[in-house]
Design a protein around this motif. Structure first.
Motif, PDB file in Angstrom:
ATOM      1  N   PRO A  61       0.917  -1.022   0.046  1.00 62.04           N
ATOM      2  CA  PRO A  61       0.077  -0.132  -0.051  1.00 62.04           C
ATOM      3  C   PRO A  61       0.892   1.363  -0.133  1.00 62.04           C
ATOM      4  O   PRO A  61       1.917   1.135   0.398  1.00 62.04           O
ATOM      5  CB  PRO A  61      -0.722   0.095   1.189  1.00 62.04           C
ATOM      6  CG  PRO A  61       0.112  -0.667   2.210  1.00 62.04           C
ATOM      7  CD  PRO A  61       0.622  -1.911   1.228  1.00 62.04           C
ATOM      8  N   ASP A  62       0.275   2.320  -0.570  1.00 57.98           N
ATOM      9  CA  ASP A  62       0.797   3.600  -0.299  1.00 57.98           C
ATOM     10  C   ASP A  62       0.821   3.876   1.196  1.00 57.98           C
ATOM     11  O   ASP A  62      -0.156   4.000   1.589  1.00 57.98           O
ATOM     12  CB  ASP A  62      -0.178   4.630  -1.199  1.00 57.98           C
ATOM     13  CG  ASP A  62      -0.031   6.003  -0.859  1.00 57.98           C
ATOM     14  OD1 ASP A  62       0.854   6.549  -0.166  1.00 57.98           O
ATOM     15  OD2 ASP A  62      -0.501   6.898  -1.818  1.00 57.98           O
ATOM     16  N   GLU A  65      -1.778   6.432   2.564  1.00 60.89           N
ATOM     17  CA  GLU A  65      -3.200   5.971   2.929  1.00 60.89           C
ATOM     18  C   GLU A  65      -3.203   4.868   3.775  1.00 60.89           C
ATOM     19  O   GLU A  65      -4.089   4.943   4.753  1.00 60.89           O
ATOM     20  CB  GLU A  65      -3.614   5.553   1.516  1.00 60.89           C
ATOM     21  CG  GLU A  65      -3.576   6.573   0.225  1.00 60.89           C
ATOM     22  CD  GLU A  65      -4.397   7.775   0.781  1.00 60.89           C
ATOM     23  OE1 GLU A  65      -5.252   7.718   1.548  1.00 60.89           O
ATOM     24  OE2 GLU A  65      -4.212   8.848   0.023  1.00 60.89           O
ATOM     25  N   TYR A  66      -2.055   4.129   4.023  1.00 62.85           N
ATOM     26  CA  TYR A  66      -2.038   3.176   4.948  1.00 62.85           C
ATOM     27  C   TYR A  66      -2.086   3.999   6.544  1.00 62.85           C
ATOM     28  O   TYR A  66      -3.018   3.613   7.235  1.00 62.85           O
ATOM     29  CB  TYR A  66      -0.772   2.412   4.977  1.00 62.85           C
ATOM     30  CG  TYR A  66      -0.291   1.330   6.126  1.00 62.85           C
ATOM     31  CD1 TYR A  66      -0.685   0.276   6.127  1.00 62.85           C
ATOM     32  CD2 TYR A  66       0.221   2.009   7.150  1.00 62.85           C
ATOM     33  CE1 TYR A  66      -0.243  -0.603   7.102  1.00 62.85           C
ATOM     34  CE2 TYR A  66       0.595   1.137   8.022  1.00 62.85           C
ATOM     35  CZ  TYR A  66       0.133  -0.205   8.207  1.00 62.85           C
ATOM     36  OH  TYR A  66       0.611  -1.117   9.422  1.00 62.85           O
ATOM     37  N   VAL A  68      -3.374   6.917   7.130  1.00 63.38           N
ATOM     38  CA  VAL A  68      -4.615   7.400   7.162  1.00 63.38           C
ATOM     39  C   VAL A  68      -5.803   6.077   7.714  1.00 63.38           C
ATOM     40  O   VAL A  68      -6.508   6.468   8.838  1.00 63.38           O
ATOM     41  CB  VAL A  68      -5.405   7.958   5.982  1.00 63.38           C
ATOM     42  CG1 VAL A  68      -6.733   8.102   6.085  1.00 63.38           C
ATOM     43  CG2 VAL A  68      -4.604   9.180   5.384  1.00 63.38           C
ATOM     44  N   VAL A  69      -5.686   5.199   7.398  1.00 64.95           N
ATOM     45  CA  VAL A  69      -6.581   4.055   7.886  1.00 64.95           C
ATOM     46  C   VAL A  69      -6.068   3.503   9.402  1.00 64.95           C
ATOM     47  O   VAL A  69      -6.973   3.536  10.098  1.00 64.95           O
ATOM     48  CB  VAL A  69      -6.473   2.802   6.860  1.00 64.95           C
ATOM     49  CG1 VAL A  69      -7.199   1.553   7.568  1.00 64.95           C
ATOM     50  CG2 VAL A  69      -6.662   3.180   5.529  1.00 64.95           C
ATOM     51  N   VAL A 145      -1.220  12.383   7.593  1.00 65.30           N
ATOM     52  CA  VAL A 145      -1.507  11.783   8.680  1.00 65.30           C
ATOM     53  C   VAL A 145      -0.048  10.753   8.628  1.00 65.30           C
ATOM     54  O   VAL A 145       0.184  10.349   7.501  1.00 65.30           O
ATOM     55  CB  VAL A 145      -2.455  10.787   8.701  1.00 65.30           C
ATOM     56  CG1 VAL A 145      -2.551   9.780  10.048  1.00 65.30           C
ATOM     57  CG2 VAL A 145      -3.715  11.633   8.725  1.00 65.30           C
TER      58      VAL A 145
END
Lengths: 415, 415
Positions: A61-62, A65-66, A68-69, A145
């Motif tokens: 994963p990017d 974005e990882y 953020v989750v 984030v």
């Protein structure tokens, strides 16, 4: 009367009842007159679930974005703990990491804390409120984030304690302190009332799971007094029921008798690699380890065998098992530039370490280790030493035998 | 070729497979040459779980901390959808509501969007990326997390479309459009290709669950063209398979034949309250409804019975069932100032409404309604009208019968 930072891990806030229990603990410190900031992890299992979602969508994963989750779990906990405190009549509010802000570099997934804004938080503390802050995360200069990597909540807590110049940072966990060795291996393991930063640092990096290495480094650099203690103990944290991690001066000032060795650590997560038939000439080590370093693979113990023919030699070293496939690939790529015969790997190894600041002033500590192991017929494959620790690599099946023998040999057994 | 905002609700992003499905849908719009911003809800069930945590800790939670907790579900979805898009080779990034920022007032739990910062988002769109944004949330002027209330993601999407001056806002949901009435009540219900803002607003506030009232208001005020369509349809959103909600001019320009009535709505969530023996003098209505308004209770239909003795009268009105206990308590408190005999309540009522902008220019619409119901022996308890709708309160058990009869009477039945 002081300012303390309390940190509660995922097990401690694992469900609603435990969050209530944490709130009760925090209230006792508040009632005792302390200003309290709390750092919390995600409820246990939550982060794994989030990582599971990411994995099933994107195997690589990017990292932005990882982050953020997976950073959302702690945000749930800060709100719930603030509410649980309010239910007990304790003034409390949560601060997200972007509200403070907790500034980190942009190494997503393993970011380092650069600074923490404390203005609003201090205003809350001075106004009599408990501040609840999420561990494990921050925001980059770009405003995105970030997360600090697994176990990063310890680092968050220590960084906050440093920023607030707190009197103490209590790390609540599922063990009640730092032990002379893993109590699952010997019931003669003793809880240490105090341990130096240097020793804790070695213990953390040598296999003790109690604290994240990075958090101990940070505590040492900023002189943050850290206590490791159990969430499930009834004793007030300020009565120091756990293990205090402080500098050597504080321990000496307390007049505690310092044993030469403080603890025995072990780790089974390294692999031994031997590269045979390497040319015995200057620069060959750089040729070998350069590509690994560039691939961000941390090589730990290194031994270069004595060359028998004066032309070629073997190099043996260890690195984390998780990095083995990448390491082998890197060595394969660099085969022609390095020039070697063969790469042999052995995952069936354990690293046993004895640690103690007393070593600095005591000779013969290593000798005791070698003799103790030899007496049990345990073969030492690689040795590495630092000022305050000696590590040896042995066959994994001897781990428990070696730890118990050393624990006795260094006089650490409980009476 | 244009800029469109797509909104996917909780069912549409209910699990990892569905998030992949949404990504594929988004990709088709991108491949068709559109710039796309996506607003997502939390995965279905997640927000309920979070609310459950809050409820079990604090029955009357601090709304600010409530918002911190329940807003996390959407943050998970934005990261996952961005990753799913990247896996399909679509450039994508998520924006949290504090990154944009989505500014709201500080009415935590039911905040209203004041403004949306679009600079970074537009830069991403213009750079060829899809922007993924969480619905349902924002930040207050103070910088604290706010939520817009249940169903707020529709409002987030329309507000974003307004801020971006988007060509269209597609609301993907589990129904394929807006129907002349609830298809579960009659299989003769027809999907409307287009409906005016005004009609949709009445339908939303009169019981149609398709769109949140606030989102329709916002669309009307900013002229955002909204389409309601099904997540599970294969037709490209830009081919307009759903119901388009636009202004009357656009519908007239299309030359579509406009029926007098567009739809029949029903709602069973109101309670009828009758206050008997109220003095028949000026100011008594204010005395009665003032306390309710102050308690933030929305009174809907009102009828004042004709006074028989010229001294006292009855007032009948409806309000949401959920507010009944509070309403009764408020009336009890104000008993001496108002002066009344008794408060009677009846929860066994339904509100049936016929809606259509065509009413403005057609007489006799109300008469058809009254006659149709009378013919079925259905008693009308309260009536209220607006320019484009007529609502009547009837006994709940006649709901389906009334809806079907009116659907036929107004010529809405499918061929």
């Amino acid at each position: 009367m002081g300012l303390i930072v309390l940190k509660f891990g995922g097990t401690s806030v694992g469900d609603v009842d435990r969050i209530r229990n944490v709130a009760a603990k925090v209230k006792r410190e508040v009632d005792a007159g302390h200003k309290v900031a709390v750092v919390v992890s995600a409820m246990s299992g939550v982060t794994n679930q989030l990582v599971g979602y990411v994995d099933s969508i994107a195997p690589l994963p990017d990292a932005r974005e990882y982050d953020v989750v997976v950073s959302t779990g702690e945000q749930v906990t800060i709100g719930l703990l603030a509410l649980a405190l309010q239910q007990l009549g304790v003034k409390a509010r949560s601060f997200t990491s972007w509200q403070l802000p907790v500034r980190t570099n942009d190494a997503h997934g393993k970011a380092r804390v650069d600074s923490i804004g404390t203005e609003e938080l201090l205003a809350a503390l001075n106004g009599g409120a408990v501040a609840v802050v999420p561990g494990f995360q921050g925001v980059s200069a770009e405003g995105r984030v970030t997360t600090l990597g697994r176990g990063g909540s310890d680092t968050s807590a220590v960084a906050l304690a440093a920023a607030l110049r707190a009197d103490r940072c209590d790390i609540y966990t599922d063990v009640d302190g730092v032990y002379t060795t893993d109590p699952r291996i010997t019931d003669k393991a003793r809880k240490l009332p105090m341990v130096t930063y240097e020793e804790m640092l070695e213990m953390a990096s040598l296999g003790s799971k109690v604290l994240q290495t990075r958090s101990v480094e940070l505590a040492m650099n900023h002189g943050v007094r850290v206590q490791v203690l159990s969430t499930f103990s009834e004793t007030l944290g300020s009565d120091l029921p756990g293990t205090l991690i402080v500098d050597e001066e504080e321990i000496m000032a307390k007049g505690l008798e310092q044993s030469v060795v403080s603890g025995i650590a072990y780790a089974k997560d390294d692999v031994k690699i031997t590269v045979t038939g390497v040319a015995d000439r200057p620069g060959v080590a750089a040729g070998l380890f350069g590509p690994l370093a560039q691939a961000n693979i941390n090589v730990d113990m290194i031994v270069q065998n004595v060359s028998l023919d004066g032309k070629s030699t073997d190099m043996t070293f260890t690195l984390p098992k998780a990095d083995l496939p990448r390491a082998v690939a890197e060595l394969e790529k660099a085969r022609t530039t390095i020039g070697y015969q063969e790469v042999k790997t052995d995952t069936n190894v354990a690293k046993i370490s004895v640690i103690g600041v007393g070593m600095r002033s005591h000779a013969g500590v290593a000798l005791t280790m070698f003799e103790t192991l030899a007496k049990r017929g345990i073969n030492i494959e690689v040795i590495s030493t630092s000022e305050i620790k000696i590590s040896v690599l042995i066959e994994a099946e001897y781990t428990e035998l070696a730890v118990r023998a050393l624990h006795t040999a260094y006089g650490l057994d409980a009476a």
